[in-house]
Design a protein around this motif. Sequence first.
Motif, PDB file in Angstrom:
ATOM      1  N   CYS A 245      36.274  48.978  37.614  1.00 44.65           N
ATOM      2  CA  CYS A 245      36.737  48.806  38.958  1.00 44.65           C
ATOM      3  C   CYS A 245      37.443  50.243  39.275  1.00 44.65           C
ATOM      4  O   CYS A 245      37.137  51.097  40.018  1.00 44.65           O
ATOM      5  CB  CYS A 245      37.577  47.718  39.143  1.00 44.65           C
ATOM      6  SG  CYS A 245      38.705  47.733  40.748  1.00 44.65           S
ATOM      7  N   CYS A 252      42.812  47.369  40.633  1.00 50.43           N
ATOM      8  CA  CYS A 252      42.535  45.928  40.036  1.00 50.43           C
ATOM      9  C   CYS A 252      43.492  45.166  40.347  1.00 50.43           C
ATOM     10  O   CYS A 252      44.707  45.657  40.588  1.00 50.43           O
ATOM     11  CB  CYS A 252      42.840  46.276  38.444  1.00 50.43           C
ATOM     12  SG  CYS A 252      41.587  47.232  37.835  1.00 50.43           S
ATOM     13  N   CYS A 263      38.590  43.293  42.111  1.00 52.41           N
ATOM     14  CA  CYS A 263      38.597  44.607  42.466  1.00 52.41           C
ATOM     15  C   CYS A 263      38.710  45.013  43.938  1.00 52.41           C
ATOM     16  O   CYS A 263      37.812  44.460  44.727  1.00 52.41           O
ATOM     17  CB  CYS A 263      37.192  45.265  42.088  1.00 52.41           C
ATOM     18  SG  CYS A 263      37.266  46.909  42.144  1.00 52.41           S
ATOM     19  N   CYS A 265      38.525  47.142  46.867  1.00 54.93           N
ATOM     20  CA  CYS A 265      38.040  48.508  47.080  1.00 54.93           C
ATOM     21  C   CYS A 265      38.820  49.063  48.285  1.00 54.93           C
ATOM     22  O   CYS A 265      39.209  48.604  49.166  1.00 54.93           O
ATOM     23  CB  CYS A 265      36.455  48.320  47.576  1.00 54.93           C
ATOM     24  SG  CYS A 265      35.840  47.617  46.070  1.00 54.93           S
ATOM     25  N   TYR A 274      33.073  45.544  40.709  1.00 56.50           N
ATOM     26  CA  TYR A 274      33.572  47.185  40.991  1.00 56.50           C
ATOM     27  C   TYR A 274      33.154  47.340  42.558  1.00 56.50           C
ATOM     28  O   TYR A 274      32.376  46.543  43.168  1.00 56.50           O
ATOM     29  CB  TYR A 274      32.951  48.222  40.086  1.00 56.50           C
ATOM     30  CG  TYR A 274      31.410  47.815  39.898  1.00 56.50           C
ATOM     31  CD1 TYR A 274      30.503  48.569  40.871  1.00 56.50           C
ATOM     32  CD2 TYR A 274      30.839  47.313  38.950  1.00 56.50           C
ATOM     33  CE1 TYR A 274      29.297  48.365  40.714  1.00 56.50           C
ATOM     34  CE2 TYR A 274      29.490  46.892  38.792  1.00 56.50           C
ATOM     35  CZ  TYR A 274      28.775  47.704  39.450  1.00 56.50           C
ATOM     36  OH  TYR A 274      27.190  47.300  39.701  1.00 56.50           O
TER      37      TYR A 274
END
Length: 309
Positions: A245, A252, A263, A265, A274
């Motif tokens: 990630c 995280c 994860c 983003c 990820y």
Amino acid sequence: MKLFQAVFSFTTLSLLLLPSMTSSQTCRRSCGKLSLKFPFGSGPGCGDPRFQQYVTCNIIDDHQEQLTFTTHTGSYQVTAIDYANQVLYISDPSMSTCSCINTQPNKGFGLDWEAPFSFHDDTIFALLDCSLSSSPIYHSDDGTNGSDYKVPLCDSQGTVPICSYLYSCRAISTISLPISTCCVYTPVDLGPAYEMDLEKLKCTSYSGFYSFNGRKSDPDSWNYGIALKYKFSVYNEYPSSCAECERSYGACGYNGLYNSFTCNCPSGINTTKYCSFGENYNLGSRLLPWKTGAVGMVYCLAWLLVWVL
């Protein structure tokens, strides 16, 4: 004419809605000047849930961010994090140093026994201005307080005369404390509760440092503060999912009833692995892919209607 006005209104409304069609990363990767990596996070749902209640990103004076470490004895500023060696460094404003001695009532310092932290081996505590007559750290040969003292709780095996150096500091020497009222109190002596209760120990203050900074005989140069070790888990294994990630510019986190891994983003989307296009994002707000397409459709429709007219 009315149709033209309707198209114009539609286009204007679409433009006004654009700001609401953006999203930003919920879990930030920094707090003030400190970078944030697992297991620490910027708020609830970020980092490791076991650490969230102890290390938080708070807003202080002048809207400045500060990473704060909290235990039952108080809240302390996090001054640095060594992620490679898993060490957290904190400062205690009530702590005495070579430049300032605190003579006000002081609770001391302690760790919550269930917290995933322990004292780093480099951390050294020195109790200052302890009562020779009533402090439990002093005991005479015959079991009563007297002139011949044994100090079982103090470290007398050290090669550096820490108390002598500390009591030579200008701030401390001005109040003429006898050297016998100082006790080097190492973390191992705090016991399983990791508690240093100055009131029970009958000591006025304490000093803590984690490095001589290459100048053992110069207490003005020592690195004052407290160094704490932390562990990811019982086996101290860094989660592979979190490593993936972070490599994709994600942060995280966790969510749900069972604190499942997520994860977070830069786009604001949470995934279970990820960020697919993490390298194309920065920490600012971005239009989400599906929203970008929606905005394009709005423009195309508006211009088509204008062209028809």
